[in-house]
Design an enzyme around this catalytic site. Structure first.
Site, PDB file in Angstrom:
ATOM      1  N   ASN A  66      44.053  43.899  29.425  1.00  0.00           N
ATOM      2  CA  ASN A  66      43.016  44.935  29.070  1.00  0.00           C
ATOM      3  C   ASN A  66      42.979  45.793  30.337  1.00  0.00           C
ATOM      4  O   ASN A  66      42.675  45.532  31.496  1.00  0.00           O
ATOM      5  CB  ASN A  66      41.775  44.104  29.231  1.00  0.00           C
ATOM      6  CG  ASN A  66      40.463  44.897  29.252  1.00  0.00           C
ATOM      7  OD1 ASN A  66      40.623  46.306  28.823  1.00  0.00           O
ATOM      8  ND2 ASN A  66      39.226  44.461  29.264  1.00  0.00           N
ATOM      9  N   TRP A  67      43.560  47.139  30.086  1.00  0.00           N
ATOM     10  CA  TRP A  67      43.906  48.068  31.100  1.00  0.00           C
ATOM     11  C   TRP A  67      42.227  48.651  31.373  1.00  0.00           C
ATOM     12  O   TRP A  67      42.383  49.431  32.621  1.00  0.00           O
ATOM     13  CB  TRP A  67      44.915  48.882  30.790  1.00  0.00           C
ATOM     14  CG  TRP A  67      45.915  48.648  30.516  1.00  0.00           C
ATOM     15  CD1 TRP A  67      46.639  47.374  30.629  1.00  0.00           C
ATOM     16  CD2 TRP A  67      47.328  49.492  30.306  1.00  0.00           C
ATOM     17  NE1 TRP A  67      48.009  47.329  30.515  1.00  0.00           N
ATOM     18  CE2 TRP A  67      48.279  48.415  30.216  1.00  0.00           C
ATOM     19  CE3 TRP A  67      47.622  50.842  30.026  1.00  0.00           C
ATOM     20  CZ2 TRP A  67      49.718  48.980  30.108  1.00  0.00           C
ATOM     21  CZ3 TRP A  67      48.840  51.278  29.946  1.00  0.00           C
ATOM     22  CH2 TRP A  67      49.792  50.575  29.599  1.00  0.00           C
ATOM     23  N   LYS A  68      41.429  48.613  30.844  1.00  0.00           N
ATOM     24  CA  LYS A  68      40.161  49.139  30.947  1.00  0.00           C
ATOM     25  C   LYS A  68      40.307  50.709  31.162  1.00  0.00           C
ATOM     26  O   LYS A  68      41.216  51.190  30.595  1.00  0.00           O
ATOM     27  CB  LYS A  68      39.296  48.641  32.060  1.00  0.00           C
ATOM     28  CG  LYS A  68      39.212  47.073  32.107  1.00  0.00           C
ATOM     29  CD  LYS A  68      38.508  46.180  33.220  1.00  0.00           C
ATOM     30  CE  LYS A  68      38.556  44.781  33.279  1.00  0.00           C
ATOM     31  NZ  LYS A  68      37.307  44.246  34.025  1.00  0.00           N
TER      32      LYS A  68
ATOM     33  N   HIS B  96      33.296  42.860  24.843  1.00  0.00           N
ATOM     34  CA  HIS B  96      33.715  42.427  26.099  1.00  0.00           C
ATOM     35  C   HIS B  96      32.445  42.773  27.162  1.00  0.00           C
ATOM     36  O   HIS B  96      31.518  43.576  26.548  1.00  0.00           O
ATOM     37  CB  HIS B  96      34.697  43.768  26.782  1.00  0.00           C
ATOM     38  CG  HIS B  96      35.229  43.529  28.169  1.00  0.00           C
ATOM     39  ND1 HIS B  96      34.447  43.579  29.119  1.00  0.00           N
ATOM     40  CD2 HIS B  96      36.371  42.777  28.602  1.00  0.00           C
ATOM     41  CE1 HIS B  96      35.532  43.218  30.366  1.00  0.00           C
ATOM     42  NE2 HIS B  96      36.641  42.679  29.879  1.00  0.00           N
TER      43      HIS B  96
ATOM     44  N   GLU C  90      31.794  43.999  29.935  1.00  0.00           N
ATOM     45  CA  GLU C  90      31.405  45.262  30.343  1.00  0.00           C
ATOM     46  C   GLU C  90      30.612  46.168  29.472  1.00  0.00           C
ATOM     47  O   GLU C  90      29.771  47.107  29.611  1.00  0.00           O
ATOM     48  CB  GLU C  90      32.596  45.729  30.824  1.00  0.00           C
ATOM     49  CG  GLU C  90      32.934  45.178  32.246  1.00  0.00           C
ATOM     50  CD  GLU C  90      34.442  45.245  32.591  1.00  0.00           C
ATOM     51  OE1 GLU C  90      35.245  46.047  31.969  1.00  0.00           O
ATOM     52  OE2 GLU C  90      35.185  44.586  33.523  1.00  0.00           O
TER      53      GLU C  90
ATOM     54  N   GLU D 209      35.524  34.551  28.652  1.00  0.00           N
ATOM     55  CA  GLU D 209      35.429  35.246  29.889  1.00  0.00           C
ATOM     56  C   GLU D 209      34.105  35.185  30.738  1.00  0.00           C
ATOM     57  O   GLU D 209      33.346  35.992  30.484  1.00  0.00           O
ATOM     58  CB  GLU D 209      35.696  36.918  29.807  1.00  0.00           C
ATOM     59  CG  GLU D 209      37.052  37.122  28.830  1.00  0.00           C
ATOM     60  CD  GLU D 209      37.409  38.428  29.182  1.00  0.00           C
ATOM     61  OE1 GLU D 209      38.392  38.654  29.769  1.00  0.00           O
ATOM     62  OE2 GLU D 209      36.674  39.567  29.047  1.00  0.00           O
TER      63      GLU D 209
ATOM     64  N   GLY E 175      37.001  40.418  37.424  1.00  0.00           N
ATOM     65  CA  GLY E 175      37.320  41.343  38.612  1.00  0.00           C
ATOM     66  C   GLY E 175      36.608  40.933  39.689  1.00  0.00           C
ATOM     67  O   GLY E 175      36.560  41.830  40.685  1.00  0.00           O
TER      68      GLY E 175
ATOM     69  N   SER F  24      39.828  37.018  36.229  1.00  0.00           N
ATOM     70  CA  SER F  24      40.695  36.960  37.518  1.00  0.00           C
ATOM     71  C   SER F  24      41.929  36.183  37.052  1.00  0.00           C
ATOM     72  O   SER F  24      42.295  35.525  38.308  1.00  0.00           O
ATOM     73  CB  SER F  24      40.086  36.627  38.684  1.00  0.00           C
ATOM     74  OG  SER F  24      39.019  37.680  39.050  1.00  0.00           O
TER      75      SER F  24
ATOM     76  N   GLY G  38      43.099  41.326  33.081  1.00  0.00           N
ATOM     77  CA  GLY G  38      42.610  42.727  33.451  1.00  0.00           C
ATOM     78  C   GLY G  38      43.453  43.274  34.588  1.00  0.00           C
ATOM     79  O   GLY G  38      44.567  43.876  34.443  1.00  0.00           O
ATOM     80  N   GLY G  39      42.806  43.086  35.790  1.00  0.00           N
ATOM     81  CA  GLY G  39      43.615  43.709  36.975  1.00  0.00           C
ATOM     82  C   GLY G  39      45.106  43.499  36.921  1.00  0.00           C
ATOM     83  O   GLY G  39      45.997  44.596  37.285  1.00  0.00           O
TER      84      GLY G  39
END
Ligand code: PEP
Length: 257
Positions: free
Chosen positions: A6-8, A97, A99, A169, A175, A214, A235-236
């Protein structure tokens, strides 16, 4: 096993294309066998999708979106439809998600409508669920996740394991660099598996249940070793091709020969 990135809202278009090229090169260098038992997917920003689908056309890395609108088309300025996603080369879409739930007020009912819409266009929804740290501390994590599954899946049909993916999640791990322990992840994944099986019967046994929060190359193995953790939503670490592929290697190592 599925490892999805997930590149956001990261990378501009040249940077996103470069990352996709690095992924494609890494997969090719690793050889056909390396990821034969692991599905790979990336979910870049909307404007990158068709370019990245082209870059990844010859390697087994699927392309997904990070969101979709629940309506077919119309006067929804700034929104993206399921048909737009499939025509851009998407096969998957992240829905719910945290977010989006937190920053854009998405409700379980919105998430459910998006799942129905995605499915009607042949997109596989990656449904995200997870609790806040306060909910976990209060002992309510399981109830929160059950409620999110209920709200998102009530009335939805799952006939085959490919109709749905769930990502657990925990919000406190997204994150933050703080990861659920393998035991915490397994406990919740087992609960999700039971819930899906009660709801959908046999096909639920093989629905992928990803862990997200993470997940990095140094902690992926312990998480992916858990019986009900069948992949990761990353993600990251998905923003660096080598890191993402190292996580995929850990996933491959868990698949029985
Ligand atoms: C995510 O946003 O889905 C996620 C898991 O992010 P990170 O890996 O950066 O915690």
């Amino acid at each position: 096993m599925l490892i999805a990135g997930n590149w956001k809202m990261n990378t501009d278009l040249p940077g996103g294309l470069a990352l996709a090229r690095a992924l494609a090169a890494g997969v090719q260098e690793a050889g056909e066998e390396a990821f034969a038992d692991v599905d790979l997917a990336v979910c870049p920003p909307y404007v990158h999708l068709s370019g990245i689908a082209d870059v990844l056309a010859d390697v087994p890395v699927a392309v997904g979106a990070q969101n979709v609108h629940a309506e077919e088309e119309g006067a929804y300025t700034g929104e993206i439809s399921a048909a737009m996603l499939t025509s851009a080369g998407c096969t998957h879409v992240i829905v719910g998600h945290s977010e989006r739930r937190e920053a854009f007020g998405e409700t379980d009912a919105d998430v459910r409508a998006k799942i129905v819409q995605a499915r009607s266009h042949g997109l596989v929804p990656i449904l995200c669920v997870g609790e806040t740290i306060e909910q976990r501390r209060a002992g309510n994590a399981a109830a929160v996740v059950r409620r999110q599954l209920d709200g998102a899946l009530d009335g939805v049909d799952v006939d085959t394991a490919d109709d749905l993916i769930v990502a657990y999640e925990p919000i406190w791990a997204i994150g933050t660099g703080e990861t659920a322990t393998p035991e915490q992840a397994q406990e919740m994944h087992a609960l999700i598996r039971r819930d899906l099986t009660d709801r959908f019967g046999d096909p639920a046994a093989d629905v992928e249940i990803l862990y997200g929060g993470s997940m990095k190359r140094h902690n992926a193995a312990g998480l992916l070793r858990q019986p009900d953790v069948t992949g990761g939503l990353v993600g990251g670490a998905s923003l660096t091709a080598d890191h993402f592929l190292d996580i995929a290697r850990h996933a491959a190592a868990q698949v029985p020969a």
